[in-house]
Motif scaffolding. Structure first.
Motif, PDB file in Angstrom:
ATOM      1  N   LEU A  89       0.821  -1.201   0.000  1.00  0.00           N
ATOM      2  CA  LEU A  89       0.000   0.000   0.000  1.00  0.00           C
ATOM      3  C   LEU A  89       0.861   1.261   0.000  1.00  0.00           C
ATOM      4  O   LEU A  89       0.600   2.210  -0.740  1.00  0.00           O
ATOM      5  CB  LEU A  89      -0.922  -0.019   1.227  1.00  0.00           C
ATOM      6  N   ASP A 125      11.050   2.795   6.597  1.00  0.00           N
ATOM      7  CA  ASP A 125      10.695   1.380   6.734  1.00  0.00           C
ATOM      8  C   ASP A 125      11.766   0.725   7.607  1.00  0.00           C
ATOM      9  O   ASP A 125      12.862   1.266   7.775  1.00  0.00           O
ATOM     10  CB  ASP A 125      10.639   0.703   5.349  1.00  0.00           C
ATOM     11  N   LYS A 138      14.717  -2.200   1.922  1.00  0.00           N
ATOM     12  CA  LYS A 138      14.111  -0.974   1.393  1.00  0.00           C
ATOM     13  C   LYS A 138      14.873   0.276   1.799  1.00  0.00           C
ATOM     14  O   LYS A 138      14.822   1.298   1.108  1.00  0.00           O
ATOM     15  CB  LYS A 138      12.655  -0.876   1.888  1.00  0.00           C
ATOM     16  N   VAL A 187       2.007   0.749   7.957  1.00  0.00           N
ATOM     17  CA  VAL A 187       2.718  -0.416   8.496  1.00  0.00           C
ATOM     18  C   VAL A 187       1.667  -1.438   8.932  1.00  0.00           C
ATOM     19  O   VAL A 187       0.486  -1.109   9.055  1.00  0.00           O
ATOM     20  CB  VAL A 187       3.619  -0.040   9.697  1.00  0.00           C
TER      21      VAL A 187
HETATM   22  N1  LIG Z   1      -2.766  -3.261   1.082  1.00  0.00           N
HETATM   23  C1  LIG Z   1      -4.021  -2.867   1.259  1.00  0.00           C
HETATM   24  O1  LIG Z   1      -4.776  -2.731   0.332  1.00  0.00           O
HETATM   25  C2  LIG Z   1      -4.554  -2.585   2.616  1.00  0.00           C
HETATM   26  C3  LIG Z   1      -5.915  -2.497   2.788  1.00  0.00           C
HETATM   27  C4  LIG Z   1      -6.433  -2.188   4.052  1.00  0.00           C
HETATM   28  C5  LIG Z   1      -5.552  -1.989   5.085  1.00  0.00           C
HETATM   29  N2  LIG Z   1      -4.245  -2.094   4.893  1.00  0.00           N
HETATM   30  C6  LIG Z   1      -3.364  -1.843   6.021  1.00  0.00           C
HETATM   31  O2  LIG Z   1      -2.275  -1.059   5.624  1.00  0.00           O
HETATM   32  C7  LIG Z   1      -1.109  -1.501   6.274  1.00  0.00           C
HETATM   33  C8  LIG Z   1      -0.069  -1.857   5.251  1.00  0.00           C
HETATM   34  O3  LIG Z   1      -0.559  -2.835   4.375  1.00  0.00           O
HETATM   35  P1  LIG Z   1       0.375  -3.455   3.241  1.00  0.00           P
HETATM   36  O4  LIG Z   1      -0.471  -4.340   2.429  1.00  0.00           O
HETATM   37  O5  LIG Z   1       1.129  -2.375   2.541  1.00  0.00           O
HETATM   38  O6  LIG Z   1       1.381  -4.336   4.105  1.00  0.00           O
HETATM   39  P2  LIG Z   1       2.864  -4.781   3.736  1.00  0.00           P
HETATM   40  O7  LIG Z   1       3.232  -5.907   4.613  1.00  0.00           O
HETATM   41  O8  LIG Z   1       2.997  -4.938   2.263  1.00  0.00           O
HETATM   42  O9  LIG Z   1       3.760  -3.523   4.119  1.00  0.00           O
HETATM   43  C9  LIG Z   1       4.101  -3.176   5.415  1.00  0.00           C
HETATM   44  C10 LIG Z   1       5.438  -2.449   5.372  1.00  0.00           C
HETATM   45  O10 LIG Z   1       5.715  -1.936   6.677  1.00  0.00           O
HETATM   46  C11 LIG Z   1       7.060  -2.257   7.022  1.00  0.00           C
HETATM   47  N3  LIG Z   1       7.128  -2.360   8.479  1.00  0.00           N
HETATM   48  C12 LIG Z   1       6.730  -3.379   9.267  1.00  0.00           C
HETATM   49  N4  LIG Z   1       6.932  -3.089  10.567  1.00  0.00           N
HETATM   50  C13 LIG Z   1       7.458  -1.842  10.589  1.00  0.00           C
HETATM   51  C14 LIG Z   1       7.883  -1.003  11.650  1.00  0.00           C
HETATM   52  N5  LIG Z   1       7.794  -1.348  12.915  1.00  0.00           N
HETATM   53  N6  LIG Z   1       8.383   0.203  11.316  1.00  0.00           N
HETATM   54  C15 LIG Z   1       8.483   0.568  10.026  1.00  0.00           C
HETATM   55  N7  LIG Z   1       8.112  -0.186   8.991  1.00  0.00           N
HETATM   56  C16 LIG Z   1       7.597  -1.390   9.278  1.00  0.00           C
HETATM   57  C17 LIG Z   1       7.346  -3.552   6.318  1.00  0.00           C
HETATM   58  O11 LIG Z   1       8.753  -3.673   6.103  1.00  0.00           O
HETATM   59  C18 LIG Z   1       6.584  -3.372   5.008  1.00  0.00           C
HETATM   60  O12 LIG Z   1       7.399  -2.732   4.044  1.00  0.00           O
HETATM   61  C19 LIG Z   1      -1.520  -2.653   7.145  1.00  0.00           C
HETATM   62  O13 LIG Z   1      -1.771  -2.168   8.440  1.00  0.00           O
HETATM   63  C20 LIG Z   1      -2.790  -3.122   6.527  1.00  0.00           C
HETATM   64  O14 LIG Z   1      -3.655  -3.669   7.501  1.00  0.00           O
HETATM   65  C21 LIG Z   1      -3.710  -2.380   3.675  1.00  0.00           C
END
Ligand SMILES: NC(=O)c1ccc[n+]([C@@H]2O[C@H](COP(=O)([O-])OP(=O)(O)OC[C@H]3O[C@@H](n4cnc5c(N)ncnc54)[C@H](O)[C@@H]3O)[C@@H](O)[C@H]2O)c1
Ligand SMILES: NC(=O)c1ccc[n+]([C@@H]2O[C@H](COP(=O)([O-])OP(=O)(O)OC[C@H]3O[C@@H](n4cnc5c(N)ncnc54)[C@H](O)[C@@H]3O)[C@@H](O)[C@H]2O)c1
Lengths: 221, 221
Positions: free
Chosen positions: B99, B121, B126, B158
């Motif tokens: 996202l 990140d 990354k 995140v």
């Molecule tokens: N992808 C979607 O369409 C979607 C939809 C609804 C909600 N969300 C929410 O958005 C958030 C991200 O989703 P996503 O699909 O991109 O997940 P993802 O796992 O692809 O990305 C998460 C990113 O955060 C980084 N990360 C993890 N822990 C961290 C920390 N403590 N500090 C800094 N960076 C950290 C990871 O390295 C990763 O790059 C989640 O909370 C998810 O529930 C996403």
DNA sequence: TACTGTTTGTGAAAACATTCACAGCGTGAG
DNA sequence: CTCACGCTGTGAATGTTTTCACAAACAGTA
């Protein structure tokens, strides 16, 4: 069990959103081993008042006990009965670009009640490929796929200038609910419900209120 | 020019959102060569009533003429003065996953007033790479980068279990507004404004109201 | 000039949403 | 047993947002 009240004053938009939130919080509580929960506890984690929680729960028709509060399992079940379609609903996603792919990745294998069962794009490079576990169809196949899978909900993640056309196509083949990410106000027949997610608008809101909070007094209104 | 009324009853959340919407629509109108616009026209494309538009515009303090309506250029300018911080604001994005990357791609080189100036990140793959034109920093560098660039706004993408910790870290270094995509209710100091975008909740809302529209009468409430 | 038609800005009303406040209830203490 | 307690469900009060409705303004017309 939980009887959803019938000839009622249409449950509001806001209440439905919070019920969805409560359910998610309840699932977490359940995972942590909680059997019962009081309205003020749920309110604490949901960020609202206990009265609000109780008022919202009136809609689902499940009553708690003044002694033990709400039984977590039964409350989850009652919310499920109230919110979800029996048997689950398939969702289509149109526009497998940056955002569309992220959403596919996120929803794949997640809530069993609402699952993305088909993706669509007009880019030949994406058509007939499986992206994050979801087959991407050509736009031309939309009518037949939607009918075959009985799809009534769709997520729109195409560019702004294509969104209206896509929304019309979806409405025409029987889709009744749209989650729209394109920064456009869709014009659809009155029996189609549209919910917009407008990130730019949300970010501008944050910018405005953050500035207020910094410059003037404090707090989130 | 347009004087934003001062000792006023705090402009509401909803009004701010619509002002942002009006501005976008006005930019489109301007691109199409329109010089003037009436409240009912703006209402038509914004999907609300003319009275609503006029009421909202009271907040920005620009008056139209009963003869020509609102002068598009001046209205855009007045909304800009009312909503935007002078000189623009930098935004941080934390969590460069599926996202986060989509959002970076989208906002890069877009609105000059709100631009993402740094990404963060904790994934070593990354860190120190440029993603969609934005440098991705290590989490350890967050305090100094935020201070150096004067960042007061952040987007949180995140995973849910990291969001609270990230929000606290951001609050601690002076960030005053958060746009949160994680499905978690953030607990932040009262001088930090949080706006949540909860896609699951939105989709469940769509599912519920689509079902109503299909089964019962019709229309979007 | 006088009259018509149209639109703005805004007080007042209506509709909607949240919070208050309390009766009623079952439990556990004494 | 009786009492006090703490919670639920909900009518009523309060707060907020939207809509109504109209005075005022003024270009165009004759
Ligand atoms: N992808 C979607 O369409 C979607 C939809 C609804 C909600 N969300 C929410 O958005 C958030 C991200 O989703 P996503 O699909 O991109 O997940 P993802 O796992 O692809 O990305 C998460 C990113 O955060 C980084 N990360 C993890 N822990 C961290 C920390 N403590 N500090 C800094 N960076 C950290 C990871 O390295 C990763 O790059 C989640 O909370 C998810 O529930 C996403
Ligand atoms: N990416 C974001 O974070 C973000 C943020 C806010 C809003 N949005 C909105 O979401 C939408 C998608 O954004 P994105 O970044 O994924 O864009 P994108 O360009 O990466 O993806 C758009 C996809 O839609 C497909 N497409 C184009 N026209 C189509 C048509 N007529 N029928 C079917 N498919 C078509 C394209 O092939 C592409 O795969 C846009 O409207 C954008 O304004 C995106």
């Amino acid at each position: 069990m939980a009887r959803q009240n019938e000839g009622n004053p249409r449950t509001s938009d806001k209440t439905i959103g919070r019920l969805s939130l409560y359910r998610r919080l309840l699932n977490v509580l359940q995972g942590e081993g909680h059997r019962h929960v009081f309205s003020h506890q749920l309110a604490g984690i949901a960020g609202c008042t206990a009265a609000q929680v109780r008022r919202d729960l009136m809609a689902v028709g499940y009553s708690g006990s003044p002694i033990h509060g709400y039984e977590v399992v039964r409350l989850i079940e009652s919310i499920r009965e109230f919110l979800d379609a029996p048997g689950g609903q398939g969702v289509a996603l149109v526009g497998v670009g940056n955002l569309g792919k992220a959403i596919l990745a996120y929803f794949t294998g997640r809530r069993p009640n609402l699952r993305i069962v088909a993706a669509f794009d007009n880019d030949a490079h994406k058509v007939n490929r499986v992206i994050h576990g979801c087959h991407c169809h050509a736009m031309a196949d939309l009518p037949q796929v939607v009918k075959k899978l009985g799809i009534r909900l769709a997520i729109i993640t195409v560019p702004a200038n294509a969104a209206q056309e896509v929304a019309e196509g979806l409405s025409r083949v029987g889709v009744r609910g749209l989650l729209n990410f394109a920064p456009v106000r869709l014009r659809v027949p009155p029996n189609v419900y549209v919910e917009d997610i407008d990130m730019t608008m949300s970010l501008e809101k944050v910018a405005y209120f953050a500035r207020l909070a910094g410059a003037e007094k404090e707090g989130k209104p």
